[in-house]
Motif scaffolding. Structure first.
Motif, mmCIF file in Angstrom:
data_model
loop_
_atom_site.group_PDB
_atom_site.id
_atom_site.type_symbol
_atom_site.label_atom_id
_atom_site.label_comp_id
_atom_site.label_asym_id
_atom_site.label_seq_id
_atom_site.Cartn_x
_atom_site.Cartn_y
_atom_site.Cartn_z
ATOM 1 N N LEU A 93 4.337 -4.482 4.695
ATOM 2 C CA LEU A 93 4.712 -4.126 3.396
ATOM 3 C C LEU A 93 4.541 -5.588 2.585
ATOM 4 O O LEU A 93 4.437 -5.562 1.213
ATOM 5 C CB LEU A 93 6.389 -3.973 3.440
ATOM 6 C CG LEU A 93 6.624 -2.410 3.958
ATOM 7 C CD1 LEU A 93 8.188 -2.215 4.076
ATOM 8 C CD2 LEU A 93 5.996 -1.554 2.670
ATOM 9 N N ARG A 94 4.884 -6.626 3.142
ATOM 10 C CA ARG A 94 4.655 -8.075 2.356
ATOM 11 C C ARG A 94 3.274 -8.206 1.637
ATOM 12 O O ARG A 94 2.956 -8.849 0.929
ATOM 13 C CB ARG A 94 5.011 -9.093 3.071
ATOM 14 C CG ARG A 94 6.607 -9.166 3.292
ATOM 15 C CD ARG A 94 7.044 -10.553 3.969
ATOM 16 N NE ARG A 94 8.410 -10.424 4.459
ATOM 17 C CZ ARG A 94 8.951 -11.114 5.183
ATOM 18 N NH1 ARG A 94 8.252 -11.928 6.347
ATOM 19 N NH2 ARG A 94 10.001 -11.219 5.451
ATOM 20 N N ARG A 102 4.658 -1.659 -3.015
ATOM 21 C CA ARG A 102 5.749 -2.039 -2.086
ATOM 22 C C ARG A 102 7.178 -1.508 -2.594
ATOM 23 O O ARG A 102 7.863 -0.854 -1.690
ATOM 24 C CB ARG A 102 5.938 -3.548 -1.657
ATOM 25 C CG ARG A 102 6.925 -3.985 -0.767
ATOM 26 C CD ARG A 102 7.083 -5.314 -0.271
ATOM 27 N NE ARG A 102 7.364 -6.228 -1.758
ATOM 28 C CZ ARG A 102 6.379 -7.178 -2.251
ATOM 29 N NH1 ARG A 102 5.214 -7.419 -1.378
ATOM 30 N NH2 ARG A 102 6.657 -7.579 -3.275
ATOM 31 N N ARG A 103 7.558 -1.660 -3.761
ATOM 32 C CA ARG A 103 8.730 -0.910 -4.159
ATOM 33 C C ARG A 103 8.995 0.468 -4.104
ATOM 34 O O ARG A 103 9.824 1.072 -3.928
ATOM 35 C CB ARG A 103 9.130 -1.609 -5.499
ATOM 36 C CG ARG A 103 10.333 -0.900 -6.304
ATOM 37 C CD ARG A 103 10.500 -2.027 -7.469
ATOM 38 N NE ARG A 103 12.002 -1.639 -8.105
ATOM 39 C CZ ARG A 103 12.136 -1.855 -9.261
ATOM 40 N NH1 ARG A 103 11.453 -2.187 -10.283
ATOM 41 N NH2 ARG A 103 13.753 -1.515 -9.478
ATOM 42 N N ALA A 104 7.858 0.813 -4.700
ATOM 43 C CA ALA A 104 7.705 2.635 -4.507
ATOM 44 C C ALA A 104 7.741 3.102 -2.918
ATOM 45 O O ALA A 104 8.562 4.023 -2.763
ATOM 46 C CB ALA A 104 6.322 3.101 -5.179
ATOM 47 N N LEU A 106 -0.973 0.460 3.946
ATOM 48 C CA LEU A 106 -0.170 -0.040 5.115
ATOM 49 C C LEU A 106 -0.868 0.567 6.528
ATOM 50 O O LEU A 106 -0.795 -0.061 7.542
ATOM 51 C CB LEU A 106 1.146 0.795 4.862
ATOM 52 C CG LEU A 106 2.300 0.285 4.112
ATOM 53 C CD1 LEU A 106 3.609 1.017 3.991
ATOM 54 C CD2 LEU A 106 2.481 -0.810 4.546
ATOM 55 N N ALA A 107 -1.536 1.677 6.474
ATOM 56 C CA ALA A 107 -2.071 2.289 7.350
ATOM 57 C C ALA A 107 -3.424 1.227 7.886
ATOM 58 O O ALA A 107 -3.533 1.095 8.958
ATOM 59 C CB ALA A 107 -3.123 3.872 7.071
ATOM 60 N N LYS A 108 -4.016 0.708 6.999
ATOM 61 C CA LYS A 108 -4.948 -0.208 7.290
ATOM 62 C C LYS A 108 -4.367 -1.436 8.394
ATOM 63 O O LYS A 108 -4.801 -2.071 9.206
ATOM 64 C CB LYS A 108 -5.765 -0.607 6.178
ATOM 65 C CG LYS A 108 -6.829 0.023 5.652
ATOM 66 C CD LYS A 108 -7.586 -0.314 4.491
ATOM 67 C CE LYS A 108 -8.259 0.588 3.547
ATOM 68 N NZ LYS A 108 -8.926 0.319 2.327
ATOM 69 N N HIS A 109 -3.148 -2.018 7.290
ATOM 70 C CA HIS A 109 -2.811 -3.133 8.095
ATOM 71 C C HIS A 109 -1.793 -2.703 9.422
ATOM 72 O O HIS A 109 -1.808 -3.775 10.249
ATOM 73 C CB HIS A 109 -1.598 -3.772 7.301
ATOM 74 C CG HIS A 109 -2.160 -4.298 5.833
ATOM 75 N ND1 HIS A 109 -3.065 -5.012 5.703
ATOM 76 C CD2 HIS A 109 -1.793 -3.838 4.570
ATOM 77 C CE1 HIS A 109 -3.432 -5.446 4.370
ATOM 78 N NE2 HIS A 109 -2.632 -4.798 3.697
ATOM 79 N N LEU A 110 -1.520 -1.605 9.742
ATOM 80 C CA LEU A 110 -0.874 -1.258 10.791
ATOM 81 C C LEU A 110 -1.533 -0.392 11.959
ATOM 82 O O LEU A 110 -1.135 -0.371 13.023
ATOM 83 C CB LEU A 110 0.453 -0.194 10.594
ATOM 84 C CG LEU A 110 1.497 -0.742 9.640
ATOM 85 C CD1 LEU A 110 2.155 0.404 9.141
ATOM 86 C CD2 LEU A 110 2.100 -1.921 10.412
ATOM 87 N N THR A 111 -2.678 -0.201 11.528
ATOM 88 C CA THR A 111 -3.488 0.386 12.491
ATOM 89 C C THR A 111 -4.229 -1.008 13.362
ATOM 90 O O THR A 111 -4.468 -1.861 13.100
ATOM 91 C CB THR A 111 -4.768 1.086 11.895
ATOM 92 O OG1 THR A 111 -4.367 2.143 10.845
ATOM 93 C CG2 THR A 111 -5.768 1.426 12.994
ATOM 94 N N VAL A 112 -4.308 -0.366 14.822
ATOM 95 C CA VAL A 112 -4.637 -1.442 15.693
ATOM 96 C C VAL A 112 -5.942 -0.946 16.438
ATOM 97 O O VAL A 112 -5.906 -0.039 16.979
ATOM 98 C CB VAL A 112 -3.311 -1.431 16.707
ATOM 99 C CG1 VAL A 112 -3.577 -2.357 17.919
ATOM 100 C CG2 VAL A 112 -2.115 -1.989 16.245
#
Length: 171
Positions: free
Chosen positions: A104-105, A112-114, A150-156
């Motif tokens: 999120l950061r 992020r707020r939305a 987020l999906a890109k950042h959280l996909t492993v």
């Protein structure tokens, strides 16, 4: 004792009694509180105080008793607190929560707020729009882009296991 007589009695005796109770308690604020409370009680029985012929002694006695009572309550509370073990420390956030916050950061503040308002605070799209002052369409775009980011950042990548998975796939 009339109201005027009581007012004169209060004006003359309050500083003196406060000084005496300050010496007794060692706390000026506490002394003022108990003397004030004693005068409130004296007000309710002001007609009887004249018959006692020692209204200041009566107020002083009540104030001393109030101070002792407060001291005893505080002492009991401390004893109870000492006998109660401290609460167990709350566990920190789990690895998934930490990864989500880190991701999120990385998002722009409006996205992020939305995301936070809609998904974590359970606001409707309309409520998010109202809260942020943005049109509903803009909020929908921010949510869509934010989820994609987020999906890109959280996909492993399966080749590199993250530390938060604790040694394997989550099944």
């Amino acid at each position: 004792m009339t109201e005027e007589e009581f007012d004169a009695f209060y004006a003359a005796a309050f500083p003196r009694l406060t000084g005496q109770l300050y010496a007794f308690t060692g706390d000026l604020g506490e002394a003022q509180d108990v003397v004030q409370e004693a005068f409130v009680r004296a007000w309710d029985r002001r007609r009887k105080l004249v018959a006692d012929e020692a209204p200041e002694a009566w107020v002083r006695t009540v104030a001393m008793r109030l101070a002792v009572s407060r001291w005893r309550r505080a002492k009991r509370w401390l004893e109870l607190m000492r006998g109660t073990p401290p609460p167990e420390p709350a566990p920190g956030p789990g690895p998934e929560r930490t990864a989500l916050v880190a991701a999120l950061r990385l998002l722009p503040e409006p996205q992020r707020r939305a995301i936070v308002l809609h998904h974590l605070c359970d606001f409707s799209v309309e409520q998010v729009a109202s809260e942020t002052g943005a049109p509903v369409g803009t909020i929908k775009v921010r949510l869509s882009r934010g989820r994609a980011a987020l999906a890109k950042h959280l996909t492993v990548d399966e080749a590199e296991e993250p530390a938060w998975r604790e040694g394997g796939r989550v099944g």
